[in-house]
Scaffold this active site. Structure first.
Site, mmCIF file in Angstrom:
data_model
loop_
_atom_site.group_PDB
_atom_site.id
_atom_site.type_symbol
_atom_site.label_atom_id
_atom_site.label_comp_id
_atom_site.label_asym_id
_atom_site.label_seq_id
_atom_site.Cartn_x
_atom_site.Cartn_y
_atom_site.Cartn_z
ATOM 1 N N LYS A 1 40.856 50.275 43.214
ATOM 2 C CA LYS A 1 40.164 49.834 44.354
ATOM 3 C C LYS A 1 38.891 48.954 44.044
ATOM 4 O O LYS A 1 37.760 49.187 43.485
ATOM 5 C CB LYS A 1 39.298 51.028 45.218
ATOM 6 C CG LYS A 1 39.195 50.700 46.666
ATOM 7 C CD LYS A 1 38.037 51.205 47.210
ATOM 8 C CE LYS A 1 36.613 50.474 46.959
ATOM 9 N NZ LYS A 1 36.593 49.169 47.562
ATOM 10 N N GLU B 1 16.347 48.186 39.755
ATOM 11 C CA GLU B 1 17.324 47.233 39.483
ATOM 12 C C GLU B 1 17.391 46.119 40.786
ATOM 13 O O GLU B 1 17.799 46.935 42.034
ATOM 14 C CB GLU B 1 18.848 47.598 39.417
ATOM 15 C CG GLU B 1 19.737 46.541 38.979
ATOM 16 C CD GLU B 1 21.343 47.387 38.960
ATOM 17 O OE1 GLU B 1 21.415 48.369 39.858
ATOM 18 O OE2 GLU B 1 21.972 47.120 38.003
#
Ligand code: NAD
Length: 499
Positions: free
Chosen positions: A183, A393
């Site tokens: 995927k 992040e």
């Protein structure tokens, strides 16, 4: 023919049991070029039922031994054939990757070369990797440790390095004898669709490789919360990784997680100056910071900090931001307007926390870039370790700067993160370099280099950056079960329950 060259610029989006098929629900998704927002392809969008079908195909292919029963030489031969096809289509694949992600063609070409190298690496490794004989002390016993494929794998990849990250999974999975459902990120599926066409051409048996293109939240659980999948290998964000691990726990499914990073780049006063400036810029701003191992956290010795940051600021302003297809661009746009909005919010947050904006901090003024998701290389000085801009992040072109006085302080700052993917150390003192790289709790530590890797060396994170390893022999081990075979060549009565 690769997907991008098709007249309709479209793909059914699903490859199941050796056939391209349209989603049962008829769903489609537009894929955009982040450089200007235009639609570059329309691909099928799977729903849950499609993902269930793909898992069933992979399960049947595994259980019937269509791939697991082949020899490692046969599997290696397929990987080598695929590497050859990838090399033939290198330029087309790089162009697809650039249109889909926004990264420069130069970067995309490097990605494709690395993809080719990883298929070749695992083709070689799997044929040279022997069973292990164990001395039991009993000459009548042959004790053998052998490796077998783990089974059906769900391989889930992110949008920043679509083909590269998927290849780090599919190459060892195929080498090991697994079957799989891939995927790709729904934001950037095109290069993985192209890869499947090449796999098909290379002769992969039906059902061994299946692909489901769709929204992670919709199709993901069908891949990760089923007993028919034996291993999930996921690269992406920590929140998604944690949710997948929770869902997999019910079936005790193996999970390998490659999550994000907030990676320190420590510069000592005795570092080679020019290469340090160069590496800090590249580490932070390559691919506009959309790199899990980006060196977005500069930790610099106080004695050189003013001059070092001033030079970074000067150089950051010179970075040519533009479309990835323009050879003069040095870095491209962010992947989407939504992602840029997150990056902009992080810069505002950093400033509100007390960081000082010294470079960038906005969109480029060039009107030709107005329709793309561009953001300027940005530097926030005078940051503190407790700021969210230092700890989280951002996945954008944002470099934060902290100062240190002592080696111990540099190490403490470098380890003050919940992540642990990568770190860089720059010093002219080899003994100090060795002390610091060993003290840093990160999966990859570069000494006087940054951002480099090689297929033969493991990649992965400490802490919240994930678990398990990709690349290297450990990357193959993830896709294998280890079986101990105890063969007694001289069976005799043991006498434990003697009459
Ligand atoms: P993401 O977590 O949003 O998505 C990653 C993949 O997971 C996509 O394919 C997505 O469709 C799928 N997904 C989403 N929800 C799911 C669910 N519930 N079940 C199953 N799959 C689901 O991450 P992203 O935004 O695509 O990528 C950026 C992140 O990836 C960053 O945090 C980055 O650091 C990380 N990353 C890590 C590495 C590494 O090697 N450690 C490499 C590249 C990227």
């Amino acid at each position: 023919m690769l997907p991008h060259d098709e007249p309709a610029l479209g793909s059914p989006g699903l490859y199941i049991d050796g056939n391209w098929v349209h989603p049962a629900g008829g769903g489609t998704r537009q894929i955009h070029d982040p450089a200007d927002g235009t639609v570059i392809a329309v691909v099928g969008e799977a729903d849950r039922a499609d993902a269930v079908r793909a898992v069933a195909a992979a399960r049947a292919a595994f259980d019937e031994g269509r791939w697991a029963a082949t020899t490692s030489e046969e599997r290696a031969a397929l990987l080598v054939r695929l590497a050859g096809l990838l090399a033939v289509h290198r330029d087309e694949l790089a162009r697809i990757e650039t249109l889909d992600t926004g990264k420069t063609l130069r970067e995309s070409l490097l990605d494709i070369d690395d993809v080719i190298a990883v298929f070749r690496y695992y083709a070689h490794l799997v044929t040279t990797d022997a069973d292990r004989l164990v001395d039991t002390g009993n000459p009548a016993v042959i004790s053998r440790v052998v490796h077998e494929p783990v089974g059906v794998c769900a391989l889930i990849a992110p949008w920043n390095y679509p083909l590269l990250q998927m290849s780090w999974k599919i190459a060892p999975a195929l080498a090991a004898g697994c079957t799989m459902v891939m995927k790709p990120s729904e934001v950037t599926p095109l290069s993985t669709l192209a890869l499947v066409r090449l796999l098909d051409r290379a002769g992969v048996p039906p059902g061994v490789v299946n692909l489901v293109q769709g929204d992670g939240a919709v199709v993901g659980p069908a891949l990760t919360e089923t007993p028919d999948v034996d291993l999930i290998s996921f690269t992406g964000g920590p929140a998604t990784g944690a949710a997948i691990a929770r869902g997999a726990a019910a079936n005790v499914t193996r999970v390998t997680l490659e999550l994000g990073g907030k990676n320190p780049h420590i510069v000592f006063a005795d570092a080679d100056y020019d290469s340090a400036v160069d590496a800090v810029l590249t580490g932070a701003f390559l691919h506009s910071g959309q790199v899990c191992s980006a060196g977005t956290r500069l930790i610099v010795h106080a004695s050189i900090a003013e001059a070092f940051v001033a030079e970074l600021v000067r150089r950051a302003a010179l970075i040519r931001v533009g479309p990835g297809t323009d050879p003069s661009s040095q870095t491209g746009p962010l992947v989407s307007p939504e992602h840029r909005a997150k990056v902009e919010a992080y810069v505002a947050l950093g400033i509100s926390e007390g960081a000082v904006l010294v470079a960038g901090g906005g969109r480029p003024a060039d009107p030709r870039l107005a329709d793309g998701s561009y953001y300027l290389p940005t530097i926030l000085d005078h940051c503190r370790r407790d700021m969210r801009i230092v700890q989280e992040e951002t996945f954008g072109p944002i470099l934060t700067v902290e100062r240190f006085e002592t080696e111990a302080e540099a190490v403490a700052l470098g380890n003050d993160t919940s992540y642990g993917l990568a770190a860089g150390v720059r010093t002219g003192d080899p003994a100090r370099g060795e002390r610091v790289v060993r003290a840093l709790r990160h999966g990859t530590v570069w000494l006087n280099d940054f951002g480099t890797y090689t297929p033969g060396a493991e990649w992965g994170g400490f802490g919240r950056s994930g678990n398990g390893r990709e690349l290297g022999p450990s990357g193959l081990a993830e896709y294998r079960e280890t079986k101990h075979i105890w063969h007694n060549t001289a069976p005799a009565v043991g006498g434990w329950f003697a009459e």
